[in-house]
Motif scaffolding. Structure first.
Motif, PDB file in Angstrom:
ATOM      1  N   UNK A   1       0.841  -1.201   0.000  1.00 54.77           N
ATOM      2  CA  UNK A   1       0.000   0.000   0.000  1.00 54.77           C
ATOM      3  C   UNK A   1       0.875   1.249   0.000  1.00 54.77           C
ATOM      4  N   UNK A   2       0.330   2.404  -0.385  1.00 55.17           N
ATOM      5  CA  UNK A   2       1.108   3.649  -0.301  1.00 55.17           C
ATOM      6  C   UNK A   2       1.606   3.911   1.116  1.00 55.17           C
ATOM      7  N   UNK A   3       0.822   3.530   2.110  1.00 48.68           N
ATOM      8  CA  UNK A   3       1.225   3.738   3.504  1.00 48.68           C
ATOM      9  C   UNK A   3       2.436   2.882   3.861  1.00 48.68           C
ATOM     10  N   UNK A   4       2.443   1.631   3.385  1.00 46.13           N
ATOM     11  CA  UNK A   4       3.596   0.765   3.649  1.00 46.13           C
ATOM     12  C   UNK A   4       4.847   1.307   2.966  1.00 46.13           C
ATOM     13  N   UNK A   5       4.692   1.685   1.714  1.00 41.27           N
ATOM     14  CA  UNK A   5       5.852   2.200   0.970  1.00 41.27           C
ATOM     15  C   UNK A   5       6.354   3.514   1.568  1.00 41.27           C
ATOM     16  N   UNK A   6       5.446   4.308   2.126  1.00 39.86           N
ATOM     17  CA  UNK A   6       5.842   5.599   2.702  1.00 39.86           C
ATOM     18  C   UNK A   6       6.780   5.433   3.885  1.00 39.86           C
ATOM     19  N   UNK A   7       6.742   4.263   4.527  1.00 38.28           N
ATOM     20  CA  UNK A   7       7.614   4.033   5.676  1.00 38.28           C
ATOM     21  C   UNK A   7       9.079   3.897   5.256  1.00 38.28           C
ATOM     22  N   UNK A   8       9.298   3.821   3.939  1.00 34.91           N
ATOM     23  CA  UNK A   8      10.664   3.738   3.409  1.00 34.91           C
ATOM     24  C   UNK A   8      11.124   5.061   2.810  1.00 34.91           C
ATOM     25  N   UNK A   9      10.357   6.134   3.023  1.00 34.87           N
ATOM     26  CA  UNK A   9      10.657   7.409   2.374  1.00 34.87           C
ATOM     27  C   UNK A   9      12.056   7.928   2.682  1.00 34.87           C
ATOM     28  N   UNK A  10      12.556   7.635   3.873  1.00 34.92           N
ATOM     29  CA  UNK A  10      13.895   8.102   4.211  1.00 34.92           C
ATOM     30  C   UNK A  10      14.974   7.513   3.329  1.00 34.92           C
ATOM     31  N   UNK A  11      14.699   6.331   2.764  1.00 35.12           N
ATOM     32  CA  UNK A  11      15.612   5.700   1.814  1.00 35.12           C
ATOM     33  C   UNK A  11      15.221   5.984   0.372  1.00 35.12           C
ATOM     34  N   UNK A  12      13.904   6.058   0.115  1.00 29.62           N
ATOM     35  CA  UNK A  12      13.405   6.242  -1.247  1.00 29.62           C
ATOM     36  C   UNK A  12      13.692   7.645  -1.765  1.00 29.62           C
ATOM     37  N   UNK A  13      13.498   8.635  -0.921  1.00 25.68           N
ATOM     38  CA  UNK A  13      13.722  10.028  -1.316  1.00 25.68           C
ATOM     39  C   UNK A  13      14.549  10.723  -0.237  1.00 25.68           C
ATOM     40  N   UNK A  14      15.799  10.307  -0.072  1.00 24.50           N
ATOM     41  CA  UNK A  14      16.627  10.883   0.989  1.00 24.50           C
ATOM     42  C   UNK A  14      16.882  12.367   0.756  1.00 24.50           C
ATOM     43  N   UNK A  15      16.757  13.152   1.813  1.00 26.91           N
ATOM     44  CA  UNK A  15      17.031  14.586   1.696  1.00 26.91           C
ATOM     45  C   UNK A  15      18.545  14.788   1.630  1.00 26.91           C
ATOM     46  N   UNK A  16      18.968  15.590   0.685  1.00 24.42           N
ATOM     47  CA  UNK A  16      20.386  15.879   0.515  1.00 24.42           C
ATOM     48  C   UNK A  16      20.663  17.237   1.149  1.00 24.42           C
ATOM     49  N   UNK A  17      21.300  17.204   2.308  1.00 26.72           N
ATOM     50  CA  UNK A  17      21.539  18.418   3.080  1.00 26.72           C
ATOM     51  C   UNK A  17      23.037  18.637   3.258  1.00 26.72           C
ATOM     52  N   UNK A  18      23.433  19.922   3.305  1.00 27.88           N
ATOM     53  CA  UNK A  18      24.826  20.201   3.626  1.00 27.88           C
ATOM     54  C   UNK A  18      24.980  20.357   5.138  1.00 27.88           C
ATOM     55  N   UNK A  19      26.147  20.775   5.595  1.00 26.30           N
ATOM     56  CA  UNK A  19      26.415  20.828   7.034  1.00 26.30           C
ATOM     57  C   UNK A  19      25.597  21.887   7.760  1.00 26.30           C
ATOM     58  N   UNK A  20      24.963  22.785   7.018  1.00 29.40           N
ATOM     59  CA  UNK A  20      24.117  23.804   7.626  1.00 29.40           C
ATOM     60  C   UNK A  20      22.634  23.470   7.491  1.00 29.40           C
TER      61      UNK A  20
END
Length: 357
Positions: free
Chosen positions: A321-340
């Motif tokens: 389900x979309x809800x199950x897949x959403x639990x992987x969002x940290x890996x699926x769409x990782x935020x690319x942040x710099x040190x700030x």
């Protein structure tokens, strides 16, 4: 789909609007009968499965009768299939397995290494802790191998060598469960010092489809072959104890928790991943007869990209389900942040699956 010297680009990392990196990958999706349903790149690419092959290696140990002889439980079997984070629970369970099998840490032929968990690493540094063999992410597999060697009456010395009677059994089991003749599997030495197999990517998908299909078969009938029962036992152990297959915050653990027994997944070092999905209306809509197997190889071995591609495939194949897949969002769409904490880029996919239905 853009092409690269070694295959098609599956994912592109952008910094701002500029391309930072491109990542070539191959995908094979098969059903329970091994029929290729979808692919991306080369589904026959000969792939070192690395730790994604652990369920097949564990199968060989299960079939020696070692679990019954030494009183190994379902959690022990999960650790045998795992690439754990060297958390305290992983190390302690390895020690318990060694004690059950009446062997010692000195008998292990894997070495200590920095843990796969950053949190564990920080703790070790604070305590000036020096990891031993039980701390290896593969220590559960090695403890199982020692038990397997004892169960067949072979010497425990040299259990890791390709010519050892246990490894000869493992090689045959791996080939057979992947529907290959023994000579069709290539063997090398893994980072943990055990033999590791290489075979066509669609055979890795086949292995995981068999795991899921075995669980379906046991759920539907009490009359199954010993091999099917053993595969179902491995599926059940991994999905019931995902925290022992990887560890807190790791992709394998979160994936199996999110899908609550509907699928099994396992990473292999340097960019391989495999998933077995139990039969459902969704798998039938994909053209599968029974369970589904998915295998991925990212050519440059980038694990972050590998996890993102695996999560994207679940979306494209509409698994769960979309809800199950959403639990992987940290890996699926990782935020690319710099040190700030400033967002500086993003990951984009170009996974156009080819249908073979």
């Amino acid at each position: 789909m853009s092409l690269h010297e070694t295959g098609p680009v599956a994912a592109t990392v952008y910094r701002g609007e500029s391309i930072e990196n491109t990542h070539v990958a191959h995908v094979a999706v098969v059903d329970a009968g091994g029929r290729l349903l979808y692919s991306f790149g080369d589904p026959s690419r000969v792939t070192l499965a690395r730790s994604a092959a652990k369920p097949a290696q564990a199968l060989a140990v299960v079939e020696t009768g070692a679990l019954e002889r030494f009183g190994f439980d379902e959690a022990d079997l999960a650790l045998m299939c795992g690439s754990h984070s060297s958390e305290a629970r992983h190390i302690e369970r390895t020690r318990q397995m060694l004690a059950k099998a009446q062997v010692s840490e000195a008998d292990l032929r894997c070495g200590g290494h920095p843990p796969l968990s950053d949190a564990v690493y920080v703790d070790w540094l604070k305590r000036d802790f020096k990891p031993g063999a039980v701390c290896s992410n593969c220590s559960g597999k090695h403890a199982g191998m020692l038990a397997g060697a004892r169960s067949i009456g072979a010497a425990i010395d040299g259990y890791e060598r390709p010519e050892h009677p246990l490894q000869v059994r493992v090689k045959h089991t791996v080939a057979h469960v992947c529907d290959l003749p023994d000579e069709a599997v290539q063997w090398a030495t893994d980072g943990c010092n055990l033999p590791t197999p290489a075979f066509a990517l669609d055979r890795l998908a086949r292995l995981f489809a068999k795991l899921a299909a075995a669980h379906d078969a046991v759920s539907a009938s009490s009359s199954v072959s010993p091999r099917t029962a053993a595969l179902a036992r491995i599926y059940r152990a991994m999905t019931a104890h995902p925290e022992l297959v990887a560890g807190e915050g790791r992709f394998c653990t979160l994936l199996m928790r999110a899908f609550d027994g509907e699928l099994v997944g396992k990473v292999g070092a340097d960019g391989s991943y495999a998933i077995g999905v139990r039969a459902s209306q969704q798998t039938a809509q994909l053209g599968a007869e029974g369970a589904l197997g998915i295998a991925v190889k990212v050519e440059d071995g980038n694990l972050g990209v590998l996890y993102a591609v695996a999560a994207e495939l679940l979306v494209r194949l509409d698994i769960g389900t979309p809800e199950q897949r959403a639990r992987l969002n940290g890996f699926h769409a990782p935020r690319m942040l710099n040190t700030m904490g400033v967002e500086i880029g993003h990951l984009a996919f170009s996974l156009a699956l080819e249908s073979h239905r």
